[in-house]
Design a protein around this motif. Structure first.
Motif, PDB file in Angstrom:
ATOM      1  N   TYR A  96      -6.141 -50.664   0.421  1.00 35.67           N
ATOM      2  CA  TYR A  96      -6.381 -51.625  -0.660  1.00 35.67           C
ATOM      3  C   TYR A  96      -7.362 -52.676  -0.162  1.00 35.67           C
ATOM      4  CZ  TYR A  96      -2.736 -49.816  -3.664  1.00 35.67           C
ATOM      5  OH  TYR A  96      -2.007 -49.019  -4.490  1.00 35.67           O
ATOM      6  N   TYR A 144     -11.348 -54.639 -15.903  1.00 29.42           N
ATOM      7  CA  TYR A 144     -11.262 -53.188 -15.767  1.00 29.42           C
ATOM      8  C   TYR A 144     -12.509 -52.516 -16.357  1.00 29.42           C
ATOM      9  CZ  TYR A 144      -9.823 -48.375 -16.153  1.00 29.42           C
ATOM     10  OH  TYR A 144      -9.796 -47.005 -16.029  1.00 29.42           O
ATOM     11  N   ARG A 156       0.067 -56.179 -18.955  1.00 29.01           N
ATOM     12  CA  ARG A 156       0.332 -55.628 -20.287  1.00 29.01           C
ATOM     13  C   ARG A 156       1.844 -55.496 -20.505  1.00 29.01           C
ATOM     14  NH1 ARG A 156       1.677 -50.764 -22.016  1.00 29.01           N
ATOM     15  NH2 ARG A 156       0.949 -50.038 -24.047  1.00 29.01           N
ATOM     16  N   ASP A 157       2.538 -54.966 -19.501  1.00 28.14           N
ATOM     17  CA  ASP A 157       3.995 -54.830 -19.591  1.00 28.14           C
ATOM     18  C   ASP A 157       4.655 -56.173 -19.889  1.00 28.14           C
ATOM     19  OD1 ASP A 157       3.780 -52.195 -19.003  1.00 28.14           O
ATOM     20  OD2 ASP A 157       4.688 -52.297 -17.003  1.00 28.14           O
ATOM     21  N   LYS A 159      -6.419 -51.303 -12.264  1.00 28.09           N
ATOM     22  CA  LYS A 159      -5.647 -50.509 -13.218  1.00 28.09           C
ATOM     23  C   LYS A 159      -4.170 -50.941 -13.159  1.00 28.09           C
ATOM     24  CE  LYS A 159      -5.574 -45.902 -12.611  1.00 28.09           C
ATOM     25  NZ  LYS A 159      -6.065 -44.508 -12.651  1.00 28.09           N
ATOM     26  N   TYR A 160      -3.684 -51.169 -11.951  1.00 28.19           N
ATOM     27  CA  TYR A 160      -2.294 -51.608 -11.794  1.00 28.19           C
ATOM     28  C   TYR A 160      -2.104 -53.064 -12.228  1.00 28.19           C
ATOM     29  CZ  TYR A 160      -0.900 -47.321  -9.517  1.00 28.19           C
ATOM     30  OH  TYR A 160      -0.596 -46.014  -9.268  1.00 28.19           O
ATOM     31  N   HIS A 161      -3.124 -53.900 -12.010  1.00 27.57           N
ATOM     32  CA  HIS A 161      -3.023 -55.300 -12.453  1.00 27.57           C
ATOM     33  C   HIS A 161      -2.927 -55.326 -13.978  1.00 27.57           C
ATOM     34  CE1 HIS A 161      -5.784 -56.478  -8.804  1.00 27.57           C
ATOM     35  NE2 HIS A 161      -4.678 -55.877  -8.426  1.00 27.57           N
ATOM     36  N   PHE A 162      -3.760 -54.510 -14.589  1.00 27.33           N
ATOM     37  CA  PHE A 162      -3.775 -54.455 -16.047  1.00 27.33           C
ATOM     38  C   PHE A 162      -2.410 -54.025 -16.568  1.00 27.33           C
ATOM     39  CE2 PHE A 162      -3.993 -51.786 -19.834  1.00 27.33           C
ATOM     40  CZ  PHE A 162      -4.521 -52.682 -20.757  1.00 27.33           C
ATOM     41  N   GLN A 163      -1.892 -52.963 -15.980  1.00 34.29           N
ATOM     42  CA  GLN A 163      -0.615 -52.445 -16.476  1.00 34.29           C
ATOM     43  C   GLN A 163       0.507 -53.471 -16.298  1.00 34.29           C
ATOM     44  OE1 GLN A 163       1.426 -49.332 -14.484  1.00 34.29           O
ATOM     45  NE2 GLN A 163       1.971 -48.314 -16.392  1.00 34.29           N
ATOM     46  N   HIS A 164       0.483 -54.161 -15.182  1.00 35.77           N
ATOM     47  CA  HIS A 164       1.499 -55.177 -14.916  1.00 35.77           C
ATOM     48  C   HIS A 164       1.459 -56.280 -15.981  1.00 35.77           C
ATOM     49  CE1 HIS A 164       2.541 -59.101 -12.962  1.00 35.77           C
ATOM     50  NE2 HIS A 164       3.651 -58.443 -12.716  1.00 35.77           N
ATOM     51  N   LYS A 187      -9.344 -48.991  -9.021  1.00 29.62           N
ATOM     52  CA  LYS A 187      -8.036 -48.375  -8.769  1.00 29.62           C
ATOM     53  C   LYS A 187      -6.958 -49.447  -8.693  1.00 29.62           C
ATOM     54  CE  LYS A 187      -9.828 -44.615  -5.901  1.00 29.62           C
ATOM     55  NZ  LYS A 187      -8.866 -43.533  -5.635  1.00 29.62           N
ATOM     56  N   GLU A 188      -7.309 -50.569  -8.109  1.00 26.47           N
ATOM     57  CA  GLU A 188      -6.349 -51.668  -7.967  1.00 26.47           C
ATOM     58  C   GLU A 188      -6.150 -52.372  -9.302  1.00 26.47           C
ATOM     59  OE1 GLU A 188      -8.089 -52.165  -3.463  1.00 26.47           O
ATOM     60  OE2 GLU A 188      -8.576 -53.689  -4.926  1.00 26.47           O
ATOM     61  N   ASN A 237       0.525 -59.834  -4.452  1.00 24.28           N
ATOM     62  CA  ASN A 237      -0.238 -58.606  -4.220  1.00 24.28           C
ATOM     63  C   ASN A 237      -1.538 -58.586  -5.015  1.00 24.28           C
ATOM     64  OD1 ASN A 237       0.974 -56.827  -2.316  1.00 24.28           O
ATOM     65  ND2 ASN A 237       2.684 -56.555  -3.712  1.00 24.28           N
ATOM     66  N   VAL A 238      -1.444 -59.022  -6.264  1.00 22.00           N
ATOM     67  CA  VAL A 238      -2.649 -59.058  -7.099  1.00 22.00           C
ATOM     68  C   VAL A 238      -3.647 -60.058  -6.505  1.00 22.00           C
ATOM     69  CG1 VAL A 238      -3.560 -59.524  -9.403  1.00 22.00           C
ATOM     70  CG2 VAL A 238      -1.350 -58.387  -9.161  1.00 22.00           C
ATOM     71  N   LEU A 294      -2.031 -44.311 -17.189  1.00 25.38           N
ATOM     72  CA  LEU A 294      -1.538 -45.615 -16.800  1.00 25.38           C
ATOM     73  C   LEU A 294      -2.022 -46.719 -17.737  1.00 25.38           C
ATOM     74  CD1 LEU A 294       0.086 -46.541 -14.338  1.00 25.38           C
ATOM     75  CD2 LEU A 294      -2.052 -47.055 -13.216  1.00 25.38           C
ATOM     76  N   ALA A 316       4.652 -59.394  -6.822  1.00 24.54           N
ATOM     77  CA  ALA A 316       3.603 -58.766  -7.634  1.00 24.54           C
ATOM     78  C   ALA A 316       2.357 -59.648  -7.681  1.00 24.54           C
ATOM     79  CB  ALA A 316       4.112 -58.505  -9.052  1.00 24.54           C
ATOM     80  N   SER A 362     -12.367 -51.007  -6.376  1.00 24.05           N
ATOM     81  CA  SER A 362     -11.598 -52.065  -7.039  1.00 24.05           C
ATOM     82  C   SER A 362     -10.887 -51.592  -8.300  1.00 24.05           C
ATOM     83  CB  SER A 362     -12.524 -53.232  -7.394  1.00 24.05           C
ATOM     84  OG  SER A 362     -13.219 -53.658  -6.242  1.00 24.05           O
ATOM     85  N   GLN A 379       6.280 -53.110 -10.590  1.00 28.37           N
ATOM     86  CA  GLN A 379       5.019 -52.422 -10.321  1.00 28.37           C
ATOM     87  C   GLN A 379       4.561 -52.624  -8.873  1.00 28.37           C
ATOM     88  OE1 GLN A 379       2.823 -50.920 -13.173  1.00 28.37           O
ATOM     89  NE2 GLN A 379       2.654 -49.926 -11.207  1.00 28.37           N
ATOM     90  N   PHE A 380       4.961 -53.748  -8.294  1.00 27.57           N
ATOM     91  CA  PHE A 380       4.519 -54.063  -6.945  1.00 27.57           C
ATOM     92  C   PHE A 380       5.729 -54.191  -6.033  1.00 27.57           C
ATOM     93  CE2 PHE A 380       1.221 -55.350  -9.791  1.00 27.57           C
ATOM     94  CZ  PHE A 380       0.057 -54.967  -9.156  1.00 27.57           C
TER      95      PHE A 380
END
Lengths: 250, 163
Positions: B50, A107, A140-141, A133-138, A130-131, A41-42, B115, A38, A128, B138-139
């Motif tokens: 990406y 974001y 935050r979780d 958004k997933y970093h934030f969610q990761h 779009k990407e 990827n970020v 999301l 993860a 950017s 998530q990834f």
């Protein structure tokens, strides 16, 4: 040819590059393979975003530099990144706390940058976000999982938040380059992002059973090229190859 | 003399390096094929899925190679960022191929903002079609995928996330 907002582009790019470099330190060292992947990827997303900006500067600024030159051949005082992103990666909780505080700002920064009068930055923001958004969610979780986890994970998250807090203020002030970009509708007024950031950060911290750190003296200077000692170590590792073997290619 | 339609057809031979069952046309990576007077040549425009997609360089080289194989040695490849790539551009056929390979295709509507609030979509297991699935990470194996597992058939699987 002079590129009017060269420094504005570099301010964004440098923050992304340095944070990408810091995150990549987790590659092979993550607490679990999923997290290793993860964060890598970020990191790739940030470095890819930074590359797009350096490339644009390299083509428009007419300094005769390649996109790589901006990353590998500038010294500490030429970097305009936030102090927040150059801090050592710490433990996993520390990295997560920084990711959460940063990506909440980033974001909303991108959301605002989408209204830029600069066509390139507008497209950059649309791509950017779009990407991010997933970093934030990761992040935050993980704030929730670690904050509301065990006594140990909770105390480590709290310690991380307390330590990082004084570096969050710099996201909401505008440097000279940023003020110039705001003036003609190119840039985002960071001060305007504080409200929404505080709202989201406050809510997640509460849900994670953590305590919002009390207001502290806020550090600043990174965006003006005044850095902490840590930047030297980041650059030493990141730039070593090009310094030792100039012009070497992958 | 080849025309743009021929070139689109040629490009279907170029596999996505990370998901070789799909080609770069059905992935929506190829955005345009144009004859440009200024270059006096064909220009193929591609866009990254990406920003940090490490396959971009390979894709560019593979496209050049494919064009060269069809006698278009001087054609150019250009990369653009805008408009940003979205999973909405993947063809229905591509989604079906993903499912058959065991990758859950993207749930439509990339504009979903849920999301941000922690709302999750229901992802169907590509094997047994159960909706009882859990996100593991998530990834996943590449930036464009998340890792899931099915609570019914217990199969772990990749989900091609929506962007």
């Amino acid at each position: 040819m002079i590129m009017k907002h060269r420094d504005y582009y570099l301010t964004i790019a440098d923050t992304l590059l340095i944070l990408g470099q810091r995150l990549s330190e987790w590659c092979g060292h993550g607490p679990a393979i999923e997290e290793d992947i993860a964060l890598s990827n970020v990191a790739l997303d940030y470095i890819g975003q930074a590359t797009a900006l350096y490339k644009e500067v390299s083509e428009k600024a007419g300094e005769g530099k390649s996109e790589d030159d901006y990353a590998f051949l500038r010294d500490a005082w030429e970097f305009k990144n936030l102090l927040l992103v150059e801090l050592p990666k710490g433990d996993y909780g520390y990295t997560i706390a920084r990711q959460f505080l940063f990506s909440t700002w980033y974001y909303h920064f991108l959301e605002a940058l989408h209204n830029s009068k600069d066509e390139f930055l507008k497209g950059f923001a649309a791509k950017s976000i779009k990407e991010v958004k997933y970093h934030f969610q990761h992040s935050r979780d993980w704030m929730l999982r670690l904050g509301a986890g065990t006594e140990e994970s909770n105390s480590r998250m709290q310690a991380a938040l307390n330590e990082i807090w004084e570096f969050t203020g710099e996201m909401f002030i505008n440097s000279k380059a940023e003020l110039e970009a705001i003036a003609d509708g190119t840039g985002v007024d960071n001060a305007k992002l504080l409200d929404v950031w505080q709202r989201i950060v406050g809510a997640v911290i509460q849900e994670a059973e953590l305590t919002l750190p009390s207001d502290a003296w806020m550090q600043k200077g990174g965006k003006e090229g005044k850095h902490s000692e840590h930047i030297g170590f980041v650059l030493a590792e990141m730039q070593f190859l090009q310094r030792a073997y100039p012009g070497s290619k992958w | 003399m080849v025309n743009a339609d021929d070139i689109w057809k040629f490009l279907e031979e170029v596999e996505d390096p990370e998901i070789p069952i799909l080609n770069v046309v059905e992935m929506g990576i190829v955005r345009d094929v144009q004859w440009r007077e200024v270059h006096n040549n064909w220009v193929v425009t591609i866009t990254p899925t990406y920003s940090g997609c490490p396959a971009m360089k390979t894709i560019e080289e593979d496209v050049m190679q494919c064009l060269a194989d069809h006698g278009l040695n001087e054609a150019k490849v250009e990369t653009i960022l805008s408009p940003p790539w979205t999973t909405d551009w993947m063809t229905a056929e591509a989604c079906e191929k993903l499912r058959q390979t065991g990758i859950a295709p993207p749930e439509k509507n990339s504009a979903d903002k849920g999301l941000l609030m922690g709302v999750r979509k229901e992802i169907k297991c590509p094997r047994c079609h159960s909706k009882q699935t859990t996100m593991v990470s998530q990834f996943g194996s590449t930036a464009c995928k998340s890792l899931y597992k099915c609570n019914d058939c217990l199969e772990p699987f990749d989900y091609f996330k929506c962007i």
